[in-house]
Design an enzyme around this catalytic site. Sequence first.
Site, PDB file in Angstrom:
ATOM      1  N   THR A 131     -10.750  -4.018   5.557  1.00 29.47           N
ATOM      2  CA  THR A 131      -9.940  -4.896   4.629  1.00 29.47           C
ATOM      3  C   THR A 131     -10.316  -6.207   5.229  1.00 29.47           C
ATOM      4  O   THR A 131     -10.522  -6.695   6.314  1.00 29.47           O
ATOM      5  CB  THR A 131      -8.510  -4.774   4.742  1.00 29.47           C
ATOM      6  OG1 THR A 131      -7.687  -5.742   4.108  1.00 29.47           O
ATOM      7  CG2 THR A 131      -8.069  -4.538   6.251  1.00 29.47           C
ATOM      8  N   ASP A 132     -10.240  -7.451   4.025  1.00 29.13           N
ATOM      9  CA  ASP A 132     -10.271  -8.700   4.305  1.00 29.13           C
ATOM     10  C   ASP A 132      -8.877  -9.182   5.186  1.00 29.13           C
ATOM     11  O   ASP A 132      -9.217 -10.221   5.697  1.00 29.13           O
ATOM     12  CB  ASP A 132     -10.439  -9.421   3.266  1.00 29.13           C
ATOM     13  CG  ASP A 132      -9.153  -9.327   2.136  1.00 29.13           C
ATOM     14  OD1 ASP A 132      -8.352  -8.613   2.487  1.00 29.13           O
ATOM     15  OD2 ASP A 132      -9.488 -10.133   1.139  1.00 29.13           O
ATOM     16  N   GLU A 133      -8.060  -8.583   5.344  1.00 30.90           N
ATOM     17  CA  GLU A 133      -6.915  -8.937   6.158  1.00 30.90           C
ATOM     18  C   GLU A 133      -6.958  -9.134   7.440  1.00 30.90           C
ATOM     19  O   GLU A 133      -6.552  -9.731   8.144  1.00 30.90           O
ATOM     20  CB  GLU A 133      -5.394  -7.837   5.694  1.00 30.90           C
ATOM     21  CG  GLU A 133      -5.324  -7.752   4.224  1.00 30.90           C
ATOM     22  CD  GLU A 133      -4.107  -7.013   3.623  1.00 30.90           C
ATOM     23  OE1 GLU A 133      -3.083  -7.219   4.678  1.00 30.90           O
ATOM     24  OE2 GLU A 133      -3.990  -6.712   2.498  1.00 30.90           O
ATOM     25  N   TYR A 156      -0.188  -3.991   9.956  1.00 34.01           N
ATOM     26  CA  TYR A 156      -1.436  -3.201   9.402  1.00 34.01           C
ATOM     27  C   TYR A 156      -2.616  -3.778   9.639  1.00 34.01           C
ATOM     28  O   TYR A 156      -3.711  -3.305   9.946  1.00 34.01           O
ATOM     29  CB  TYR A 156      -0.944  -3.262   7.800  1.00 34.01           C
ATOM     30  CG  TYR A 156      -2.323  -2.911   6.780  1.00 34.01           C
ATOM     31  CD1 TYR A 156      -2.986  -1.643   6.839  1.00 34.01           C
ATOM     32  CD2 TYR A 156      -2.856  -4.016   6.125  1.00 34.01           C
ATOM     33  CE1 TYR A 156      -4.270  -1.235   6.417  1.00 34.01           C
ATOM     34  CE2 TYR A 156      -4.155  -3.627   5.335  1.00 34.01           C
ATOM     35  CZ  TYR A 156      -4.350  -2.406   5.369  1.00 34.01           C
ATOM     36  OH  TYR A 156      -5.824  -2.027   4.343  1.00 34.01           O
ATOM     37  N   LYS A 160      -6.145  -2.155  11.716  1.00 33.84           N
ATOM     38  CA  LYS A 160      -7.362  -2.144  11.071  1.00 33.84           C
ATOM     39  C   LYS A 160      -8.166  -3.078  11.873  1.00 33.84           C
ATOM     40  O   LYS A 160      -9.669  -2.468  12.042  1.00 33.84           O
ATOM     41  CB  LYS A 160      -7.321  -2.934   9.399  1.00 33.84           C
ATOM     42  CG  LYS A 160      -6.766  -1.844   8.577  1.00 33.84           C
ATOM     43  CD  LYS A 160      -7.303  -0.513   8.393  1.00 33.84           C
ATOM     44  CE  LYS A 160      -8.702  -0.423   7.748  1.00 33.84           C
ATOM     45  NZ  LYS A 160      -9.030   1.065   7.424  1.00 33.84           N
TER      46      LYS A 160
HETATM   47  P1  NAD Z   1      -4.193   4.907   0.374  1.00 39.42           P
HETATM   48  O1  NAD Z   1      -2.876   4.850   1.089  1.00 39.42           O
HETATM   49  O2  NAD Z   1      -4.185   4.993  -1.083  1.00 39.42           O
HETATM   50  O3  NAD Z   1      -4.941   6.398   0.921  1.00 39.42           O
HETATM   51  C1  NAD Z   1      -5.089   6.507   2.178  1.00 39.42           C
HETATM   52  C2  NAD Z   1      -5.684   8.098   2.125  1.00 39.42           C
HETATM   53  O4  NAD Z   1      -5.608   8.496   3.634  1.00 39.42           O
HETATM   54  C3  NAD Z   1      -4.451   9.161   1.647  1.00 39.42           C
HETATM   55  O5  NAD Z   1      -5.079  10.116   1.062  1.00 39.42           O
HETATM   56  C4  NAD Z   1      -3.852   9.701   2.868  1.00 39.42           C
HETATM   57  O6  NAD Z   1      -3.298  11.142   2.552  1.00 39.42           O
HETATM   58  C5  NAD Z   1      -4.745   9.571   3.828  1.00 39.42           C
HETATM   59  N1  NAD Z   1      -4.337   9.666   5.273  1.00 39.42           N
HETATM   60  C6  NAD Z   1      -3.511   8.650   5.881  1.00 39.42           C
HETATM   61  N2  NAD Z   1      -3.228   9.287   6.960  1.00 39.42           N
HETATM   62  C7  NAD Z   1      -4.182  10.404   7.358  1.00 39.42           C
HETATM   63  C8  NAD Z   1      -4.380  10.949   8.405  1.00 39.42           C
HETATM   64  N3  NAD Z   1      -3.825  10.758   9.857  1.00 39.42           N
HETATM   65  N4  NAD Z   1      -5.453  11.879   8.558  1.00 39.42           N
HETATM   66  C9  NAD Z   1      -6.123  12.171   7.316  1.00 39.42           C
HETATM   67  N5  NAD Z   1      -5.698  11.743   5.934  1.00 39.42           N
HETATM   68  C10 NAD Z   1      -4.829  10.717   6.327  1.00 39.42           C
HETATM   69  O7  NAD Z   1      -5.202   3.717   0.744  1.00 39.42           O
HETATM   70  P2  NAD Z   1      -6.254   3.109  -0.171  1.00 39.42           P
HETATM   71  O8  NAD Z   1      -5.684   1.935  -0.780  1.00 39.42           O
HETATM   72  O9  NAD Z   1      -7.211   4.067  -0.894  1.00 39.42           O
HETATM   73  O10 NAD Z   1      -7.193   2.345   1.181  1.00 39.42           O
HETATM   74  C11 NAD Z   1      -8.359   3.155   1.665  1.00 39.42           C
HETATM   75  C12 NAD Z   1      -9.030   2.315   2.893  1.00 39.42           C
HETATM   76  O11 NAD Z   1      -9.437   1.235   2.390  1.00 39.42           O
HETATM   77  C13 NAD Z   1      -7.993   2.182   3.849  1.00 39.42           C
HETATM   78  O12 NAD Z   1      -8.961   2.301   4.896  1.00 39.42           O
HETATM   79  C14 NAD Z   1      -7.784   0.716   3.658  1.00 39.42           C
HETATM   80  O13 NAD Z   1      -7.485   0.174   4.934  1.00 39.42           O
HETATM   81  C15 NAD Z   1      -9.010   0.247   3.122  1.00 39.42           C
HETATM   82  N6  NAD Z   1      -8.718  -1.022   1.916  1.00 39.42           N
HETATM   83  C16 NAD Z   1      -7.911  -0.776   1.002  1.00 39.42           C
HETATM   84  C17 NAD Z   1      -7.637  -2.101   0.283  1.00 39.42           C
HETATM   85  C18 NAD Z   1      -6.670  -1.947  -1.005  1.00 39.42           C
HETATM   86  O14 NAD Z   1      -6.453  -2.942  -1.616  1.00 39.42           O
HETATM   87  N7  NAD Z   1      -5.850  -0.870  -1.303  1.00 39.42           N
HETATM   88  C19 NAD Z   1      -8.461  -3.148   0.472  1.00 39.42           C
HETATM   89  C20 NAD Z   1      -9.627  -3.098   1.283  1.00 39.42           C
HETATM   90  C21 NAD Z   1      -9.556  -2.071   2.226  1.00 39.42           C
HETATM   91  P1  TYD Z   2       0.562  -5.720  -1.849  1.00 38.16           P
HETATM   92  O1  TYD Z   2      -0.136  -4.966  -3.266  1.00 38.16           O
HETATM   93  O2  TYD Z   2       1.294  -4.988  -1.183  1.00 38.16           O
HETATM   94  O3  TYD Z   2      -0.898  -5.803  -1.116  1.00 38.16           O
HETATM   95  P2  TYD Z   2      -1.210  -6.721   0.279  1.00 38.16           P
HETATM   96  O4  TYD Z   2       0.066  -7.029   0.873  1.00 38.16           O
HETATM   97  O5  TYD Z   2      -1.973  -5.844   1.234  1.00 38.16           O
HETATM   98  O6  TYD Z   2      -1.885  -7.909  -0.094  1.00 38.16           O
HETATM   99  O7  TYD Z   2       0.809  -7.065  -1.985  1.00 38.16           O
HETATM  100  C1  TYD Z   2       0.093  -7.949  -2.793  1.00 38.16           C
HETATM  101  C2  TYD Z   2       0.906  -9.246  -2.918  1.00 38.16           C
HETATM  102  O8  TYD Z   2       2.241  -9.157  -3.776  1.00 38.16           O
HETATM  103  C3  TYD Z   2       1.409  -9.745  -1.597  1.00 38.16           C
HETATM  104  O9  TYD Z   2       1.466 -11.109  -1.177  1.00 38.16           O
HETATM  105  C4  TYD Z   2       2.813  -9.255  -1.594  1.00 38.16           C
HETATM  106  C5  TYD Z   2       3.223  -9.450  -2.943  1.00 38.16           C
HETATM  107  N1  TYD Z   2       4.335  -8.289  -3.410  1.00 38.16           N
HETATM  108  C6  TYD Z   2       5.401  -8.812  -4.116  1.00 38.16           C
HETATM  109  O10 TYD Z   2       5.732  -9.832  -4.358  1.00 38.16           O
HETATM  110  N2  TYD Z   2       6.324  -7.946  -4.566  1.00 38.16           N
HETATM  111  C7  TYD Z   2       6.075  -6.383  -4.395  1.00 38.16           C
HETATM  112  O11 TYD Z   2       6.957  -5.832  -4.704  1.00 38.16           O
HETATM  113  C8  TYD Z   2       5.032  -6.111  -3.595  1.00 38.16           C
HETATM  114  C9  TYD Z   2       4.587  -4.691  -3.272  1.00 38.16           C
HETATM  115  C10 TYD Z   2       4.110  -7.027  -3.269  1.00 38.16           C
END
Ligand code: NAD
Ligand code: TYD
Length: 349
Positions: A131-133, A156, A160
């Site tokens: 992630t960019d975070e 988080y 990561k």
């Molecule tokens: P998500 O929470 O929707 O899905 C995570 C999946 O991992 C789930 O299916 C869960 O069951 C599985 N999982 C969790 N713990 C596990 C374990 N111990 N063993 C096996 N499986 C396990 O997450 P997402 O939003 O799809 O993110 C996927 C990846 O992309 C992550 O690594 C996240 O850090 C990265 N990412 C997410 C975003 C975003 O905006 N969602 C952005 C950039 C990077």
């Molecule tokens: P989120 O979707 O949790 O992603 P991330 O924290 O990984 O960026 O949140 C996106 C932005 O929205 C973040 O600045 C937090 C804010 N937010 C709210 O204001 N209200 C909410 O209920 C949630 C879940 C997030």
Amino acid sequence: MKRNILITGGAGFIGCHVVKLFVEKYPDYNIINLDCLTYAGNLENLRAIESSPNYIFEKVNLLDVSELEAVFAKHAVTDVIHLAAESHVDRSITDPLAFVKTNVIGTVNLLNVAKDYWGDLENHLFYHISTDEVYGSLEDGGFFTETTPYDPQSPYSASKASSDHFVRAYANTYKMKTVITNCSNNYGPNQFPEKLIPLCIHNIKNNKPLPVYGKGENIRDWLYVVDHARAIDLVFHEGRAGETYNIGGFNEWKNIDIVQLLCQKMDAKLGRASGTSEKLITYVKDRAGHDHRYAIDASKIQKELGWEPSLQFEEGIEKTIDWYLENEDWLNNVTSGNYQKYYEEHYGG
Ligand code: NAD
Ligand code: TYD
């Protein structure tokens, strides 16, 4: 080349789009989806491809090393695309240890098992999704590039960042072939309704309050999930080993502007008078340590690999709202626990 690719976290939001893309586009590859099905993992996300001959599901936890070893041996895994993680910042604030376990220890377990199983590391790729975070929080100017120093601010992002460091350490120490991508915030179908966009869509539909943290002025850079999956496909096949690529769509939005956009679009779609849903906006206590702004400079992946997002934000948001409105059962299942019933009926518990 025949490949048996282990995709972890394939039942989650981004993972399901990656699994679907690989299963459909590469019939010669076997795709093994490894996922322990936390609250965020949902096999209904994969219904469209679950009976494809090149798709296999393994319900395994990254913390179970002997099960991981068995999966590598059983399927002769050739490559890994690692997405499984705990992914929600708010949950990491209340339970940081869960993030250390899955994101740090789980990743190191997977690296170890892959290293030992592969032996000769030349012909195998370990692709880690991040992630960019990890780069921390930006003020109002500038972008994250691949050389921005890591400065994670939440449990988080700290977990990561740690997993990214381990992947690089394995590349350096054991000469494992690795690649890492750091992507901005994703949105689109199948995202669990705890993240901002699906949470607001769900609450607008049900006339519930829309919790906006602080003043709603924090900025995120949004990318449609299918464009992230397309980038992962490209990096997996054409990315240079040992490299990092940032992925993002140059698409920054203040949270409050997104919430207002969702309200306006959904008023129109639900036949409500304009302005109705905006009354649901409720400013709440800010998130602890809330990062102000994320913004990705994606020029490396654009120049080197020719990747471009395919969708503009307004179009992606329309598709996302429509998906949630058309998939009420999915939303009800994941928010009510009915999903367990689906799993037992299809997979025998
Ligand atoms: P998500 O929470 O929707 O899905 C995570 C999946 O991992 C789930 O299916 C869960 O069951 C599985 N999982 C969790 N713990 C596990 C374990 N111990 N063993 C096996 N499986 C396990 O997450 P997402 O939003 O799809 O993110 C996927 C990846 O992309 C992550 O690594 C996240 O850090 C990265 N990412 C997410 C975003 C975003 O905006 N969602 C952005 C950039 C990077
Ligand atoms: P989120 O979707 O949790 O992603 P991330 O924290 O990984 O960026 O949140 C996106 C932005 O929205 C973040 O600045 C937090 C804010 N937010 C709210 O204001 N209200 C909410 O209920 C949630 C879940 C997030």
